[in-house]
Design a protein around this motif. Sequence first.
Motif, PDB file in Angstrom:
ATOM      1  N   VAL A  87    -126.406   7.143 -39.685  1.00  0.00           N
ATOM      2  CA  VAL A  87    -126.165   8.460 -38.752  1.00  0.00           C
ATOM      3  C   VAL A  87    -125.161   9.711 -39.495  1.00  0.00           C
ATOM      4  CG1 VAL A  87    -127.188   7.566 -37.044  1.00  0.00           C
ATOM      5  CG2 VAL A  87    -124.551   7.491 -37.469  1.00  0.00           C
ATOM      6  N   GLU A  88    -125.435  11.273 -39.843  1.00  0.00           N
ATOM      7  CA  GLU A  88    -124.176  11.669 -40.020  1.00  0.00           C
ATOM      8  C   GLU A  88    -123.576  12.032 -38.501  1.00  0.00           C
ATOM      9  OE1 GLU A  88    -124.136  13.475 -42.668  1.00  0.00           O
ATOM     10  OE2 GLU A  88    -125.937  12.073 -43.836  1.00  0.00           O
ATOM     11  N   VAL A  89    -122.666  11.723 -38.983  1.00  0.00           N
ATOM     12  CA  VAL A  89    -121.453  12.545 -38.223  1.00  0.00           C
ATOM     13  C   VAL A  89    -121.077  13.877 -38.241  1.00  0.00           C
ATOM     14  CG1 VAL A  89    -119.434  11.805 -36.265  1.00  0.00           C
ATOM     15  CG2 VAL A  89    -121.240   9.966 -37.378  1.00  0.00           C
ATOM     16  N   ARG A  90    -120.292  14.381 -37.024  1.00  0.00           N
ATOM     17  CA  ARG A  90    -119.938  15.755 -38.144  1.00  0.00           C
ATOM     18  C   ARG A  90    -118.227  15.468 -37.946  1.00  0.00           C
ATOM     19  NH1 ARG A  90    -118.234  20.166 -34.213  1.00  0.00           N
ATOM     20  NH2 ARG A  90    -119.330  18.545 -31.730  1.00  0.00           N
ATOM     21  N   GLY A  91    -117.805  15.733 -38.056  1.00  0.00           N
ATOM     22  CA  GLY A  91    -116.239  15.510 -39.025  1.00  0.00           C
ATOM     23  C   GLY A  91    -116.440  14.715 -39.941  1.00  0.00           C
ATOM     24  N   ARG A  92    -117.116  13.991 -40.394  1.00  0.00           N
ATOM     25  CA  ARG A  92    -117.414  13.012 -41.555  1.00  0.00           C
ATOM     26  C   ARG A  92    -117.624  13.038 -42.820  1.00  0.00           C
ATOM     27  NH1 ARG A  92    -115.844   7.344 -40.453  1.00  0.00           N
ATOM     28  NH2 ARG A  92    -117.459   6.812 -42.362  1.00  0.00           N
ATOM     29  N   GLN A  93    -117.503  12.646 -44.025  1.00  0.00           N
ATOM     30  CA  GLN A  93    -118.016  13.293 -45.159  1.00  0.00           C
ATOM     31  C   GLN A  93    -118.969  12.726 -45.257  1.00  0.00           C
ATOM     32  OE1 GLN A  93    -115.414  13.483 -48.572  1.00  0.00           O
ATOM     33  NE2 GLN A  93    -116.978  14.309 -49.396  1.00  0.00           N
ATOM     34  N   ASP A  94    -119.447  11.837 -45.286  1.00  0.00           N
ATOM     35  CA  ASP A  94    -120.001  10.205 -45.313  1.00  0.00           C
ATOM     36  C   ASP A  94    -120.691  10.029 -44.152  1.00  0.00           C
ATOM     37  OD1 ASP A  94    -118.706  10.145 -48.201  1.00  0.00           O
ATOM     38  OD2 ASP A  94    -117.174   8.548 -47.529  1.00  0.00           O
TER      39      ASP A  94
END
Length: 215
Positions: A171-178
């Motif tokens: 999953v993509e998490v806002r605030g994380r690059q990876d």
Amino acid sequence: GEEIDVTLMFADLRGFTKMADKRLPYDVVFILNQYFELMGEAIESTDGYLDKFIGDGIMAIFGIRSGPNIGAKQAIGASIKMSQRLTELNQRLEGELKEPLRMGIGLHRGRAIVGNMGYGDTMSVTAIGSTVNTAARLEGTSKSLGVQLVISQEVIDAAGVELPEHPLHEVEVRGRQDPLHVYAIEDASALKPQKRRPTPDPIPEPDPSPHQAMS
């Protein structure tokens, strides 16, 4: 304050604000206090630190005293207990609610700054940092995935367990690059973590015979 490895939990009631708009204030407080009591007991019984209540949400920290590995196990255990307690509360309130209460939980582990923060009488132990933000985002991800519990791979690795019945999601998490690898659990009360099997050591290759070595 100090930076330590902990597991952060965020939990939130689904659709409660909308439901509260149609009820008397007394009823809303009555239901919420029962919910908070059962969730708080589930968290504290697994040695979690109940950080704060935020509206109808909960923030808790695991591993402050027990360390990252035991703390991760305790957070998973608390999630299971919370789901079981929510079922009990829904049975208790069956005549009061048109539909059962639903909950979302997010768990993430990592380094966080933990210390006594605030002002005056509002001083209390809490945690800040990217680990906290990610755990809060995973609670929101549980809503988009349509599940009750989302656990990051970091929590599972620290706990030393496996979840063979549940697929791994990216999953993509806002605030994380990876992107983050997580497990999505539809019903936390039915979760059955299994102790991770140790990876067998590779079989060493035999030493070459003197004849092979010379050739």
